[in-house]
Scaffold this active site. Structure first.
Site, PDB file in Angstrom:
ATOM      1  N   LYS A  35       0.861  -1.195   0.000  1.00 10.12           N
ATOM      2  CA  LYS A  35       0.000   0.000   0.000  1.00 10.12           C
ATOM      3  C   LYS A  35       0.889   1.234   0.000  1.00 10.12           C
ATOM      4  O   LYS A  35       1.800   1.357   0.816  1.00 10.12           O
ATOM      5  CB  LYS A  35      -0.902   0.019   1.234  1.00 10.12           C
ATOM      6  N   ASP A  62      -3.500   4.333  -1.883  1.00  3.96           N
ATOM      7  CA  ASP A  62      -4.453   4.780  -0.862  1.00  3.96           C
ATOM      8  C   ASP A  62      -4.482   6.310  -0.804  1.00  3.96           C
ATOM      9  O   ASP A  62      -3.881   6.918   0.072  1.00  3.96           O
ATOM     10  CB  ASP A  62      -3.981   4.175   0.479  1.00  3.96           C
ATOM     11  N   LYS A  64      -7.549   8.137  -1.185  1.00  8.14           N
ATOM     12  CA  LYS A  64      -8.858   8.552  -0.632  1.00  8.14           C
ATOM     13  C   LYS A  64      -9.426   9.806  -1.305  1.00  8.14           C
ATOM     14  O   LYS A  64      -9.631  10.832  -0.653  1.00  8.14           O
ATOM     15  CB  LYS A  64      -8.750   8.786   0.874  1.00  8.14           C
ATOM     16  N   ASP A  67     -13.997  14.700  -4.196  1.00  5.50           N
ATOM     17  CA  ASP A  67     -14.131  16.001  -4.866  1.00  5.50           C
ATOM     18  C   ASP A  67     -15.385  15.924  -5.740  1.00  5.50           C
ATOM     19  O   ASP A  67     -16.150  14.953  -5.648  1.00  5.50           O
ATOM     20  CB  ASP A  67     -12.862  16.285  -5.695  1.00  5.50           C
ATOM     21  N   THR A 122     -11.919   5.429  10.787  1.00  4.56           N
ATOM     22  CA  THR A 122     -11.967   4.885  12.158  1.00  4.56           C
ATOM     23  C   THR A 122     -11.519   5.927  13.181  1.00  4.56           C
ATOM     24  O   THR A 122     -11.734   5.764  14.374  1.00  4.56           O
ATOM     25  CB  THR A 122     -11.089   3.618  12.283  1.00  4.56           C
ATOM     26  N   ARG A 214       3.140  -1.331  10.749  1.00 11.86           N
ATOM     27  CA  ARG A 214       4.255  -1.478  11.697  1.00 11.86           C
ATOM     28  C   ARG A 214       4.556  -2.894  12.188  1.00 11.86           C
ATOM     29  O   ARG A 214       5.728  -3.195  12.405  1.00 11.86           O
ATOM     30  CB  ARG A 214       4.044  -0.509  12.860  1.00 11.86           C
TER      31      ARG A 214
END
Ligand code: C5P
Length: 235
Positions: A35, A62, A64, A67, A122, A214
């Protein structure tokens, strides 16, 4: 549906040197799906996508998008030409925007990357959503509604918390993809993630793809950590 589950490594690095140094560890042993997020894309430019693709990795870009429909459609056409495998946008941009995005993504030969929608981030709490955005609903109901909108617009799935994946599948069908971050090993560091689950549990819940950062990128042995995710989630 056939098992297409896969582990996507969130390459949250700030420049090309760092990401390539990380991917070098996998050379000749594994070709993980990766990603690329806003930080790396805006810092290193679209060429970073071409370079990682040329090394044989599948890419979830990614960014997002959110518009007006015409702008998103044109931007998606550019991203599609980079030959990425998954793109995303905010379902809050409405079904009209999502349909336009799909049109933009579709290449002249009819192929296109998968397109998935972010429902509610989230990081957005129910209280803020209600007080600041004046959405007088539960988070759960907005996630379901946004996922249904994405499905009706023809999208392939959503990014959601693993704890919402079951709900999305129940309301949108088994074939509707769920891509879930917030993954931690049972014996690992949690960091800043709150609503987390293990790769094994994500599989039981019905996630199609897990996004893991991570626990792999900060591991002393990233290849072993990646393989552990694959072992728990894909097998
Ligand atoms: O390092 P970690 O495993 O927490 O990384 C998770 C990745 O998934 C990060 O790139 C993060 O931005 C992304 N993400 C997330 N939660 C969301 C949406 C995206 O953690 N709701």
């Amino acid at each position: 549906m056939e098992n297409n589950r896969d582990v996507i490594i969130a390459c949250d690095f700030k420049n090309e040197a760092e990401v390539m140094n990380f991917l070098d560890k996998f050379e000749g042993v594994e070709k993980p799906f990766v990603k690329i997020g806003m930080e790396l894309f805006y810092g290193a430019g679209p060429d970073i996508v071409r370079k990682i693709k040329a090394r044989g990795h599948k890419i979830f870009l990614d960014l997002k998008l959110h518009d007006i429909p015409n702008t998103v459609k044109k931007a998606m056409a550019v991203l599609s030409s980079l030959d990425v495998d998954i793109c995303n946008l905010h379902a809050a941009g409405t079904k009209e925007m999502m349909t336009a995005a799909l049109e933009g993504l579709t290449r002249p030969d009819g192929t296109r990357p998968l397109l998935i929608a972010v429902t509610q981030l989230t990081s957005t709490s129910e209280e803020r959503m209600q007080k600041e955005l004046l959405i007088n609903e539960t988070i759960e109901n907005t996630v379901i509604k946004y996922a249904q909108n994405a499905k009706e617009a023809g999208l392939d799935g959503v990014v959601c918390s693993p704890l919402e994946a079951e709900l999305v599948k129940k309301n949108c069908g088994k074939e509707f993809l769920t891509v879930t971050p917030g993954i931690r090993f049972a014996d690992g560091e949690v960091g800043d993630q709150v609503r987390i689950t293990t790769p094994k549990r994500a599989k039981e819940i019905g996630s199609d793809y897990i996004v893991v950062g991570r626990p792999i990128t900060a591991s002393e042995d990233p290849v072993a950590a990646y393989r552990r995710c694959v072992e728990e989630f894909c097998k």
